[in-house]
Scaffold this motif. Sequence first.
Motif, short mmCIF file in Angstrom:
data_model
loop_
_atom_site.label_atom_id
_atom_site.label_comp_id
_atom_site.label_asym_id
_atom_site.label_seq_id
_atom_site.Cartn_x
_atom_site.Cartn_y
_atom_site.Cartn_z
N THR A 377 0.46 -1.01 0.10
CA THR A 377 0.46 0.08 0.08
C THR A 377 1.06 1.44 -0.13
OG1 THR A 377 0.09 0.24 2.42
CG2 THR A 377 -1.55 -1.00 0.80
N VAL A 379 0.86 5.89 -2.08
CA VAL A 379 0.71 6.67 -3.04
C VAL A 379 2.63 6.53 -3.79
CG1 VAL A 379 0.93 8.49 -3.94
CG2 VAL A 379 -1.01 7.83 -1.91
N ARG A 387 -0.45 9.78 -9.96
CA ARG A 387 0.08 9.05 -9.31
C ARG A 387 -0.74 7.27 -9.18
NH1 ARG A 387 -2.69 12.73 -7.98
NH2 ARG A 387 -3.99 13.11 -6.24
N THR A 389 -2.51 5.12 -6.63
CA THR A 389 -3.39 4.99 -5.09
C THR A 389 -3.27 3.80 -4.94
OG1 THR A 389 -3.29 7.29 -4.81
CG2 THR A 389 -3.90 5.60 -3.21
N THR A 403 -5.14 8.26 -10.84
CA THR A 403 -5.23 9.46 -10.42
C THR A 403 -6.79 9.71 -11.41
OG1 THR A 403 -3.41 10.60 -9.67
CG2 THR A 403 -4.83 12.30 -10.65
N ARG A 453 7.18 5.45 -5.41
CA ARG A 453 6.70 5.34 -4.18
C ARG A 453 6.64 6.17 -3.08
NH1 ARG A 453 5.68 4.11 1.57
NH2 ARG A 453 4.06 2.96 2.68
N ALA A 457 -0.23 5.23 2.03
CA ALA A 457 -1.58 5.01 1.50
C ALA A 457 -2.81 5.95 2.53
CB ALA A 457 -2.54 3.71 1.72
N ASP A 517 -8.91 13.20 -6.17
CA ASP A 517 -7.64 12.94 -6.17
C ASP A 517 -6.93 13.68 -7.30
OD1 ASP A 517 -8.76 10.90 -8.01
OD2 ASP A 517 -6.90 10.08 -8.09
#
Length: 553
Positions: A377, A379, A387, A389, A403, A453, A457, A517
């Motif tokens: 997990t 971003v 990105r 997620t 996104t 990364r 998350a 987001d």
Amino acid sequence: MKLPACLLLASILASTVLASDAPPPPAASLKTTLENAAAKLPAGGIVSAEIDGANVSYSTFGKLAAPAGVAPERVLFEIGSITKFFTGLLLAQATLDGKVSLDDPITKYLPPDLSLHPNVAAITLRQLSTHTSGLPRLPDNLHPLVPADPYADYLEPQLHDFLGSFKPAKAPPQAADYSNLGAGLLGHLLERAYGVGYAELVRTKITGPLAMNDTTIALTDDQKTRFAVPHSGSVAVLPWNLGVLSGAGALRSTAADLAKFAQALCDEHSPIAAAWKIAREPRAPMGPRGQIGLGIFISERDGRTVYSHGGGTGGFRSHFEFTPATRTALVVLLNNDDPDPAALVAAAHRPPTDTSAAKSAPTPEVAISADELRKFTGVYAIDARARFTVVFDEQGQLRIRLTGQAFLPVNYLGNDRFAAKAVAAQFQFARSADGKVTSITLHQNGREIPAQRTADAPVVNFLPVEKLREYAGTYELAPGTVFEVGVGQRTTTLTVKLTGQPTFPVHNTKPDHFVYDIVDAALTFERDADGRVVAVVLHQNGADQRAPRQAGK
């Protein structure tokens, strides 16, 4: 009020469509793809032009409602951000005319008494055109009097006030990050360099020499009769006026004119050939695998270089692309704000999925513990805005979103690799020497999109469809501006469409609270004493704006 600023991911990631509500990869032609999309439009239609050297083929789909006796290719549309390509060509021509240099600082063309932060004063014309200036997507003093025409009253004093107050932390150039403000400022500075307005510059330097008589900003009486009615969903909306930011998206045009423009770009003897030679040079990375010239996106398809730009205003969407190696080009114009034509074009180019083979030989899922799943997990940043997620849901499965799209559940295949359940895409994670997950790479349609990364998350709750349906309805934010809230057809995701903008998913983080987001904005739904949802509040830029639910909707 400031409307949510919509990132046009399609300009960068047009062939990366993870959301399962998107059309599946067809084996059909572009015409079939456009025809299917137009059939779903509640209003408006599509005009396309396919250019092959000197030959042009026009097609019309949906409910365009062209005036009697007017060929669809002569109907005018707002072309939105395709205007940025014209602005880039104007910049190139200005260097040939000796009016500017690409590396001139913006201060050379602004009033001498305008005081700027050093990191703003250092911005160059080149950086404005390549989105590397560090300027935000929109100025924070954009507060439209008429939200349905958000740029109309944004004029030179407001633009100069913003520039004087903006204090970026870093000096330019920065990583390419799409900025309507930057392109609009470039158009304004070219006006000041030449001493004439933006529309006149476009006419004298580009459209006049090419006899593109229907590419303009202000419409003649005849052009007004041929101007397509803009729609947001089923609602007719206002045309947009771009004020001082005209260089970002003010032009109107026709399929016939843009076809003529594409042919000129492929003609080494055309009046714009010298400017185009300067504008097409790659100048900065843009997106995961693309580049940008002066106002034009550069990518590869089937081993050939493709130049493209898309556009979108309150009730229009557009796409323009051409491939010099084959002397082919494509124009797609819609008088509705959804769907995005770049995504439709990408879908038409996407190789068909062999569903029969997939069903006969499915990839086996490998068992993995919940604790191990949680290690993936986080971003993962593709670039400054896009990105992945990755979250662990209440049902004990991993979900991944790009996104602006919905979360998709994925299956574990072993060796840190996952496959999406709903689309033909796989994700390969990588680890550092100490075993920590540090990156992810999307494998889809023969492409690889890496991402690093960058954060933990976020908290995301996945509500049942019955719960999401409580929020579905129409909420009036302002006269002529509404939120249309629904539930994704094949995803348990709440979707929200603000008049004049595309539909985006929003994600639940706490009771009755959902976040975007794609922009820094959130929605909180209000309930009455009986628990019925009666309003929604938009939270953005430090302001809270309430939109009551419309009766019966």
